[in-house]
Design a protein around this motif. Sequence first.
Motif, PDB file in Angstrom:
ATOM      1  N   GLN A  88      38.668  48.926 112.836  1.00 34.71           N
ATOM      2  CA  GLN A  88      37.956  49.531 111.720  1.00 34.71           C
ATOM      3  C   GLN A  88      38.143  48.718 110.442  1.00 34.71           C
ATOM      4  N   PRO A  89      37.073  48.504 109.675  1.00 35.84           N
ATOM      5  CA  PRO A  89      37.218  47.816 108.398  1.00 35.84           C
ATOM      6  C   PRO A  89      37.922  48.705 107.379  1.00 35.84           C
ATOM      7  N   ILE A  90      38.684  48.088 106.495  1.00 36.12           N
ATOM      8  CA  ILE A  90      39.430  48.818 105.466  1.00 36.12           C
ATOM      9  C   ILE A  90      39.091  48.197 104.119  1.00 36.12           C
ATOM     10  N   ALA A  91      38.790  49.053 103.143  1.00 37.28           N
ATOM     11  CA  ALA A  91      38.456  48.574 101.797  1.00 37.28           C
ATOM     12  C   ALA A  91      39.514  49.019 100.809  1.00 37.28           C
ATOM     13  N   THR A  92      39.891  48.096  99.926  1.00 39.09           N
ATOM     14  CA  THR A  92      40.725  48.414  98.777  1.00 39.09           C
ATOM     15  C   THR A  92      39.836  48.258  97.545  1.00 39.09           C
ATOM     16  N   GLU A  93      40.421  48.269  96.377  1.00 38.12           N
ATOM     17  CA  GLU A  93      39.622  48.160  95.161  1.00 38.12           C
ATOM     18  C   GLU A  93      38.899  46.825  95.049  1.00 38.12           C
ATOM     19  N   SER A  94      39.540  45.742  95.512  1.00 30.99           N
ATOM     20  CA  SER A  94      38.959  44.422  95.292  1.00 30.99           C
ATOM     21  C   SER A  94      38.645  43.630  96.562  1.00 30.99           C
TER      22      SER A  94
ATOM     23  N   MET B 129      37.860  43.861 101.179  1.00 38.09           N
ATOM     24  CA  MET B 129      37.675  44.570 102.432  1.00 38.09           C
ATOM     25  C   MET B 129      38.173  43.641 103.520  1.00 38.09           C
ATOM     26  N   TYR B 130      38.876  44.183 104.508  1.00 37.63           N
ATOM     27  CA  TYR B 130      39.312  43.336 105.612  1.00 37.63           C
ATOM     28  C   TYR B 130      39.019  44.018 106.931  1.00 37.63           C
ATOM     29  N   VAL B 131      38.817  43.185 107.944  1.00 41.40           N
ATOM     30  CA  VAL B 131      38.427  43.681 109.266  1.00 41.40           C
ATOM     31  C   VAL B 131      38.957  42.707 110.317  1.00 41.40           C
ATOM     32  N   THR B 132      39.355  43.248 111.472  1.00 35.90           N
ATOM     33  CA  THR B 132      39.832  42.437 112.591  1.00 35.90           C
ATOM     34  C   THR B 132      38.626  42.044 113.444  1.00 35.90           C
ATOM     35  N   VAL B 133      38.525  40.735 113.725  1.00 34.85           N
ATOM     36  CA  VAL B 133      37.359  40.175 114.398  1.00 34.85           C
ATOM     37  C   VAL B 133      37.818  39.279 115.546  1.00 34.85           C
ATOM     38  N   LYS B 134      37.110  39.354 116.680  1.00 31.58           N
ATOM     39  CA  LYS B 134      37.375  38.446 117.807  1.00 31.58           C
ATOM     40  C   LYS B 134      36.193  37.494 117.913  1.00 31.58           C
ATOM     41  N   SER B 135      36.498  36.216 117.919  1.00 37.62           N
ATOM     42  CA  SER B 135      35.477  35.182 118.044  1.00 37.62           C
ATOM     43  C   SER B 135      35.976  34.181 119.076  1.00 37.62           C
ATOM     44  N   GLY B 136      35.337  34.149 120.239  1.00 38.52           N
ATOM     45  CA  GLY B 136      35.834  33.319 121.341  1.00 38.52           C
ATOM     46  C   GLY B 136      37.162  33.873 121.821  1.00 38.52           C
TER      47      GLY B 136
ATOM     48  N   PHE C 265      37.257  39.872 102.728  1.00 39.33           N
ATOM     49  CA  PHE C 265      36.049  39.689 101.932  1.00 39.33           C
ATOM     50  C   PHE C 265      36.270  40.272 100.543  1.00 39.33           C
ATOM     51  N   SER C 266      35.757  39.585  99.522  1.00 41.66           N
ATOM     52  CA  SER C 266      35.879  40.086  98.151  1.00 41.66           C
ATOM     53  C   SER C 266      34.880  41.222  97.932  1.00 41.66           C
ATOM     54  N   LEU C 267      35.253  42.148  97.086  1.00 49.08           N
ATOM     55  CA  LEU C 267      34.370  43.256  96.715  1.00 49.08           C
ATOM     56  C   LEU C 267      34.177  43.240  95.213  1.00 49.08           C
ATOM     57  N   PRO C 268      33.003  43.580  94.718  1.00 45.49           N
ATOM     58  CA  PRO C 268      31.877  44.148  95.447  1.00 45.49           C
ATOM     59  C   PRO C 268      30.921  43.115  96.032  1.00 45.49           C
TER      60      PRO C 268
END
Length: 76
Positions: A39-45, A47-54, A62-65
């Motif tokens: 699940q993606p998680i957002a803080t004030e500044s 957002m992070y998410v666990t991703v599988k690639s290969g 990722f920076s917000l907004p």
Amino acid sequence: MNKKNLIPQIGSNNTVRLFDANTGQIHKIITVGGEIVGQPIATESEMYVTVKSGSATTIRYFSLPGGGLKRVQTIG
């Protein structure tokens, strides 16, 4: 300047939709560059998410907004 309160939600197996918590409208759709495995998680500044690639599993920050990729951390 008011900070946006953003709520992340998985859109498909490789996108995260960010919703404005005040209006319920979509703020941005971010393509994460792999299959989302947590699940993606957002803080004030950021957002992070666990991703599988290969064969690699990474946490992508990722920076917000704006939604730009800030950094990638390999975890497996």
